[in-house]
Write a protein that holds these residues in place. Structure first.
Motif, PDB file in Angstrom:
ATOM      1  N   LEU A  93       0.874  -1.225  -0.162  1.00  0.00           N
ATOM      2  CA  LEU A  93      -0.008   0.009   0.051  1.00  0.00           C
ATOM      3  C   LEU A  93       0.875   1.257   0.001  1.00  0.00           C
ATOM      4  CD1 LEU A  93      -2.659  -1.103   2.605  1.00  0.00           C
ATOM      5  CD2 LEU A  93      -2.906  -0.803   0.020  1.00  0.00           C
ATOM      6  N   THR A 128      -6.671  -6.442   7.813  1.00  0.00           N
ATOM      7  CA  THR A 128      -6.983  -6.003   6.201  1.00  0.00           C
ATOM      8  C   THR A 128      -7.997  -4.744   6.205  1.00  0.00           C
ATOM      9  OG1 THR A 128      -6.337  -8.134   5.822  1.00  0.00           O
ATOM     10  CG2 THR A 128      -7.439  -6.713   3.910  1.00  0.00           C
ATOM     11  N   LEU A 182      -6.578  -1.108   4.600  1.00  0.00           N
ATOM     12  CA  LEU A 182      -7.234  -0.410   3.336  1.00  0.00           C
ATOM     13  C   LEU A 182      -7.945   1.034   3.732  1.00  0.00           C
ATOM     14  CD1 LEU A 182      -8.823  -3.641   1.948  1.00  0.00           C
ATOM     15  CD2 LEU A 182      -6.932  -2.482   1.051  1.00  0.00           C
ATOM     16  N   ALA A 224      -8.826   3.657   0.952  1.00  0.00           N
ATOM     17  CA  ALA A 224      -9.838   2.829   0.144  1.00  0.00           C
ATOM     18  C   ALA A 224     -11.484   3.540   0.570  1.00  0.00           C
ATOM     19  CB  ALA A 224     -10.069   1.672   0.461  1.00  0.00           C
ATOM     20  N   MET A 241      -6.945  -2.249  -4.576  1.00  0.00           N
ATOM     21  CA  MET A 241      -7.346  -2.778  -3.243  1.00  0.00           C
ATOM     22  C   MET A 241      -7.520  -4.268  -3.602  1.00  0.00           C
ATOM     23  SD  MET A 241     -11.227  -1.726  -1.366  1.00  0.00           S
ATOM     24  CE  MET A 241     -12.186  -2.860  -2.506  1.00  0.00           C
ATOM     25  N   ALA A 256      -4.163  -5.748  -2.970  1.00  0.00           N
ATOM     26  CA  ALA A 256      -3.771  -5.874  -1.235  1.00  0.00           C
ATOM     27  C   ALA A 256      -4.665  -7.036  -0.715  1.00  0.00           C
ATOM     28  CB  ALA A 256      -4.232  -4.537  -0.473  1.00  0.00           C
ATOM     29  N   ALA A 272      -4.939   2.185  -1.887  1.00  0.00           N
ATOM     30  CA  ALA A 272      -6.236   1.437  -2.178  1.00  0.00           C
ATOM     31  C   ALA A 272      -7.208   2.351  -2.751  1.00  0.00           C
ATOM     32  CB  ALA A 272      -6.828   0.834  -0.954  1.00  0.00           C
TER      33      ALA A 272
END
Length: 278
Positions: A135, A176, A180, A185, A146, A149, A140
């Motif tokens: 990352l 996770t 993210l 994200a 994303m 990952a 992400a």
């Protein structure tokens, strides 16, 4: 004489300077808790005539040395070794499946001498390092990044679930999702990722809540994904399938595993005992 005094002062400062920013209160409290924990274990084992309580202190001592060593090492150097760390993480989890020791319903331990080592605990750190490196190179903020990952986490997570260790598997999911989120994200995407698990639980626990959740996921699929209509249809399909599969998988779980997933719905419910877990 003054020169010797000056030199000795410089040597003292060179020894103290690297540690001047250490949070000594936090460190001492942790050491104190470890010492008290060892005494508590010894007290509990007196009636059982066991003597393995000293392992608690040995493990704490090793951890203290490692913590001080790691504190003097620039953690960003780990980025250059993240693939090696990732490989070691997965190999250790494979070894557990092949020759591991079963405890508390899961084959999660490897016996080394008189010690039981749980590689999944080290795997948490390994996955964090691997994800951080990936990352760092590519945030992400896009769906392909994303998914990349998530793919990094998928292999160790699958090996954890094969043990099977539901608790650690859930921790991997939390790690996770958290990383993210901080890697930019879209929060809607993270909810969509989480939605199959939630649907599987709600479908078996409370159907109206499952219907409301599925409707929310359809809306998020429409609003947050690059392809509104396919996104909404995909979100609906995934949650419908997850709900149906959840009914089957729910029946395959042990009672303590169900309690881990639903205890937050009833905080007054007594947590599962150790006897129930084993």
């Amino acid at each position: 004489m003054l020169q010797k005094s000056f030199i000795s002062r410089l040597r003292w400062k060179s020894l103290v300077y690297p540690w001047q920013d250490v949070d000594w209160m936090l460190l001492l409290l942790t050491v104190a808790l470890t010492v008290l924990g060892g005494l508590a274990i010894r007290s509990a084992e007196l009636t059982l005539q066991l003597t393995d309580w000293i392992q608690h202190w040995i493990t704490g001592g090793v951890g203290l040395v490692l913590a001080l060593a790691i504190a003097r090492w620039r953690y960003d150097n780990l980025v250059n070794w993240h693939w090696l760390i990732y490989a070691i993480t997965n190999v250790s989890l494979v070894i557990v499946i092949l020759i591991g020791t079963t405890a508390n319903g899961a084959q999660s331990w490897v016996t080394i001498g008189n010690f039981n080592v749980q590689p999944s605990e080290f795997a948490k750190v390994g996955v964090i390092i691997s994800l951080a490196a990936i990352l760092h190179e590519r945030t992400a903020s896009t769906i392909p990044a994303m998914l990349q990952a998530i793919a990094i986490t998928a292999l160790p997570w699958l090996l954890i679930m094969l043990q099977p260790d539901l608790g650690t598997g859930l921790v991997f999911g939390a790690i996770t999702l958290g990383m993210l989120y901080w890697a930019n994200a879209n929060p809607g995407w993270l909810l969509l990722l989480l939605s199959p698990l939630v649907s599987a639980i709600l479908f078996s626990v409370y159907l109206p809540a499952w219907l409301a959740w599925t409707a929310l996921m359809i809306f998020l699929g429409w609003r947050t994904l690059p392809w509104p209509l396919p996104g909404a249809i995909g979100a609906a399909t995934i949650n419908l399938v997850a709900g149906g599969m959840g009914k089957i998988l729910w029946g395959m779980l042990k009672q303590y595993q169900r309690d881990r997933l639903t205890l937050f719905l009833d905080p007054d419910k007594r947590p599962p005992s150790t006897a129930a877990i084993t």
